[in-house]
Write a protein that holds these residues in place. Structure first.
Motif, PDB file in Angstrom:
ATOM      1  N   THR A  18      53.292  17.720  56.242  1.00  0.00           N
ATOM      2  CA  THR A  18      53.364  19.190  56.274  1.00  0.00           C
ATOM      3  C   THR A  18      54.844  19.588  56.308  1.00  0.00           C
ATOM      4  O   THR A  18      55.698  18.776  56.718  1.00  0.00           O
ATOM      5  CB  THR A  18      52.670  19.752  57.531  1.00  0.00           C
ATOM      6  OG1 THR A  18      53.428  19.321  58.685  1.00  0.00           O
ATOM      7  CG2 THR A  18      51.234  19.287  57.642  1.00  0.00           C
ATOM      8  N   GLU A  76      56.257  21.346  58.468  1.00  0.00           N
ATOM      9  CA  GLU A  76      56.703  21.246  59.866  1.00  0.00           C
ATOM     10  C   GLU A  76      57.051  19.794  60.204  1.00  0.00           C
ATOM     11  O   GLU A  76      58.034  19.518  60.885  1.00  0.00           O
ATOM     12  CB  GLU A  76      55.605  21.741  60.830  1.00  0.00           C
ATOM     13  CG  GLU A  76      55.270  23.220  60.701  1.00  0.00           C
ATOM     14  CD  GLU A  76      54.516  23.593  59.420  1.00  0.00           C
ATOM     15  OE1 GLU A  76      53.769  22.741  58.879  1.00  0.00           O
ATOM     16  OE2 GLU A  76      54.688  24.741  58.947  1.00  0.00           O
ATOM     17  N   GLU A  77      56.220  18.858  59.747  1.00  0.00           N
ATOM     18  CA  GLU A  77      56.523  17.436  59.993  1.00  0.00           C
ATOM     19  C   GLU A  77      57.823  17.043  59.301  1.00  0.00           C
ATOM     20  O   GLU A  77      58.630  16.310  59.855  1.00  0.00           O
ATOM     21  CB  GLU A  77      55.371  16.555  59.489  1.00  0.00           C
ATOM     22  CG  GLU A  77      54.160  16.595  60.389  1.00  0.00           C
ATOM     23  CD  GLU A  77      52.934  15.958  59.742  1.00  0.00           C
ATOM     24  OE1 GLU A  77      52.140  15.358  60.472  1.00  0.00           O
ATOM     25  OE2 GLU A  77      52.758  16.083  58.514  1.00  0.00           O
ATOM     26  N   HIS A 113      60.325  18.958  58.658  1.00  0.00           N
ATOM     27  CA  HIS A 113      61.435  19.531  59.431  1.00  0.00           C
ATOM     28  C   HIS A 113      61.754  18.622  60.622  1.00  0.00           C
ATOM     29  O   HIS A 113      62.915  18.299  60.881  1.00  0.00           O
ATOM     30  CB  HIS A 113      61.075  20.952  59.885  1.00  0.00           C
ATOM     31  CG  HIS A 113      62.197  21.619  60.609  1.00  0.00           C
ATOM     32  ND1 HIS A 113      62.343  21.575  61.976  1.00  0.00           N
ATOM     33  CD2 HIS A 113      63.262  22.323  60.147  1.00  0.00           C
ATOM     34  CE1 HIS A 113      63.434  22.224  62.321  1.00  0.00           C
ATOM     35  NE2 HIS A 113      64.020  22.700  61.236  1.00  0.00           N
ATOM     36  N   ARG A 114      60.701  18.153  61.292  1.00  0.00           N
ATOM     37  CA  ARG A 114      60.909  17.265  62.463  1.00  0.00           C
ATOM     38  C   ARG A 114      61.591  15.970  62.044  1.00  0.00           C
ATOM     39  O   ARG A 114      62.491  15.468  62.715  1.00  0.00           O
ATOM     40  CB  ARG A 114      59.580  16.927  63.133  1.00  0.00           C
ATOM     41  CG  ARG A 114      59.135  17.961  64.156  1.00  0.00           C
ATOM     42  CD  ARG A 114      58.278  17.301  65.240  1.00  0.00           C
ATOM     43  NE  ARG A 114      57.045  16.745  64.716  1.00  0.00           N
ATOM     44  CZ  ARG A 114      55.983  17.470  64.398  1.00  0.00           C
ATOM     45  NH1 ARG A 114      56.011  18.780  64.538  1.00  0.00           N
ATOM     46  NH2 ARG A 114      54.895  16.904  63.933  1.00  0.00           N
ATOM     47  N   GLU A 126      70.309  19.998  64.016  1.00  0.00           N
ATOM     48  CA  GLU A 126      69.289  21.012  63.727  1.00  0.00           C
ATOM     49  C   GLU A 126      69.909  22.226  63.030  1.00  0.00           C
ATOM     50  O   GLU A 126      69.309  22.819  62.131  1.00  0.00           O
ATOM     51  CB  GLU A 126      68.588  21.433  65.022  1.00  0.00           C
ATOM     52  CG  GLU A 126      67.302  22.178  64.737  1.00  0.00           C
ATOM     53  CD  GLU A 126      66.297  22.128  65.871  1.00  0.00           C
ATOM     54  OE1 GLU A 126      66.568  21.475  66.899  1.00  0.00           O
ATOM     55  OE2 GLU A 126      65.229  22.759  65.718  1.00  0.00           O
ATOM     56  N   ASP A 182      68.664  23.685  59.477  1.00  0.00           N
ATOM     57  CA  ASP A 182      68.176  25.059  59.311  1.00  0.00           C
ATOM     58  C   ASP A 182      69.038  25.868  58.345  1.00  0.00           C
ATOM     59  O   ASP A 182      68.530  26.726  57.630  1.00  0.00           O
ATOM     60  CB  ASP A 182      68.085  25.756  60.672  1.00  0.00           C
ATOM     61  CG  ASP A 182      66.979  25.136  61.515  1.00  0.00           C
ATOM     62  OD1 ASP A 182      66.084  24.488  60.922  1.00  0.00           O
ATOM     63  OD2 ASP A 182      67.013  25.271  62.748  1.00  0.00           O
ATOM     64  N   LYS A 222      56.993  25.455  50.175  1.00  0.00           N
ATOM     65  CA  LYS A 222      55.609  24.983  50.010  1.00  0.00           C
ATOM     66  C   LYS A 222      54.893  25.796  48.931  1.00  0.00           C
ATOM     67  O   LYS A 222      54.999  27.026  48.903  1.00  0.00           O
ATOM     68  CB  LYS A 222      54.867  25.142  51.348  1.00  0.00           C
ATOM     69  CG  LYS A 222      53.400  24.790  51.299  1.00  0.00           C
ATOM     70  CD  LYS A 222      52.785  24.926  52.691  1.00  0.00           C
ATOM     71  CE  LYS A 222      51.283  24.999  52.683  1.00  0.00           C
ATOM     72  NZ  LYS A 222      50.548  23.901  52.160  1.00  0.00           N
TER      73      LYS A 222
END
Ligand SMILES: C[S@@+](CC[C@H](N)C(=O)[O-])C[C@H]1O[C@@H](n2cnc3c(N)ncnc32)[C@H](O)[C@@H]1O
Length: 225
Positions: free
Chosen positions: A112, A114-115, A117-118, A127, A131, A138
């Motif tokens: 995903t 979000e994953e 990004h992590r 970070e 950013d 997506k």
């Protein structure tokens, strides 16, 4: 249903980061090292060019992570790295994609945004850097690329496997590649992905551009004049 049942008992069903990392550990490192060297060499060619870095086809983010590290290392004051993917896997393949590999709609739904990004933050790029300088977009290319806010591209990595996906990416993005900019094709002339070669050949058929083979990695690329 399992998710609902578990949540009623106070548990949450999530993809295990540990399992994901284990799956990464099973990759062929020889191939990965070659790919890193190849990307490093190609990236060096755009050192003095302005323009962003774009990857279409983020998948597990293996190549995207390499590009993110190269961008961080370069310390270019303003370049941005874009990663485009449906994050829903393949769209419906077309007749041009028929091969023994037999691709299916929904394949490659592996991560995903979000994953991703992590994962990027865990790479210790900072970070703030992630950013400010990395954009994850997506959606299916047919929807996202025509309205992408991109002006100039210095390096374009296409790893999208399918005929229509290559076509859309080239139609939307090749005109934005600056003179001297590089286009990397992850698949060209590979038996599993006949649609990729067909789309690339069709797109360039009335031009003098022909993908060149990198002897070390076996991958194809071209430099925009
Ligand atoms: C081979 S994988 C990319 C592998 C990736 N570079 C890596 O290092 O793991 C191909 C990716 O292209 C994406 N893709 C293919 N066609 C697409 C389309 N039309 N729109 C959006 N994403 C697409 C799939 O979702 C998949 O993640």
């Amino acid at each position: 249903m399992l998710k609902k049942l578990l949540s009623r008992t106070g548990y949450e069903l999530r993809r295990s980061e540990e399992l994901y990392l284990n799956s990464l550990r099973q990759f062929d490192y020889g191939k990965i090292f070659k790919q890193i060297l190849y990307f490093h060499a190609q990236y060096a060619k755009i050192k003095n060019l302005s323009g962003d870095i774009v990857e279409c086809g983020v998948g597990y983010s293996r190549t995207f992570q390499v590009l993110a590290c190269l961008l961080r290392k370069e310390e270019h004051p303003s370049r941005v790295l874009y990663g485009f993917d449906s994050f829903e896997g393949f769209p419906e393949p077309r007749a041009e994609d028929a091969s023994a590999r037999n691709p299916k709609k929904g394949e490659w739904k592996v991560l995903t945004p979000e994953e991703l990004h992590r994962i990027l933050v865990q790479l210790r790029l900072g970070e703030e850097f992630v950013d400010a300088r990395i954009r994850i977009v997506k959606g299916f290319f047919e929807d996202t690329l025509p309205k992408a806010n991109l002006e100039k591209i210095a390096l374009l990595h296409l790893d999208v496997d399918l005929y229509q996906s290559y076509k859309t990416c080239l139609e939307c993005l090749f005109p934005k590649v600056v003179s001297g900019g590089i286009v990397l094709f992850d698949e060209y002339d590979t038996p599993n992905w006949p649609g990729a070669k067909k789309a690339i050949d069709e797109y360039f058929q009335h031009t003098s551009y022909r993908p060149q083979k990198d002897a070390e990695s076996g991958k194809y690329f071209l430099i925009k004049t």
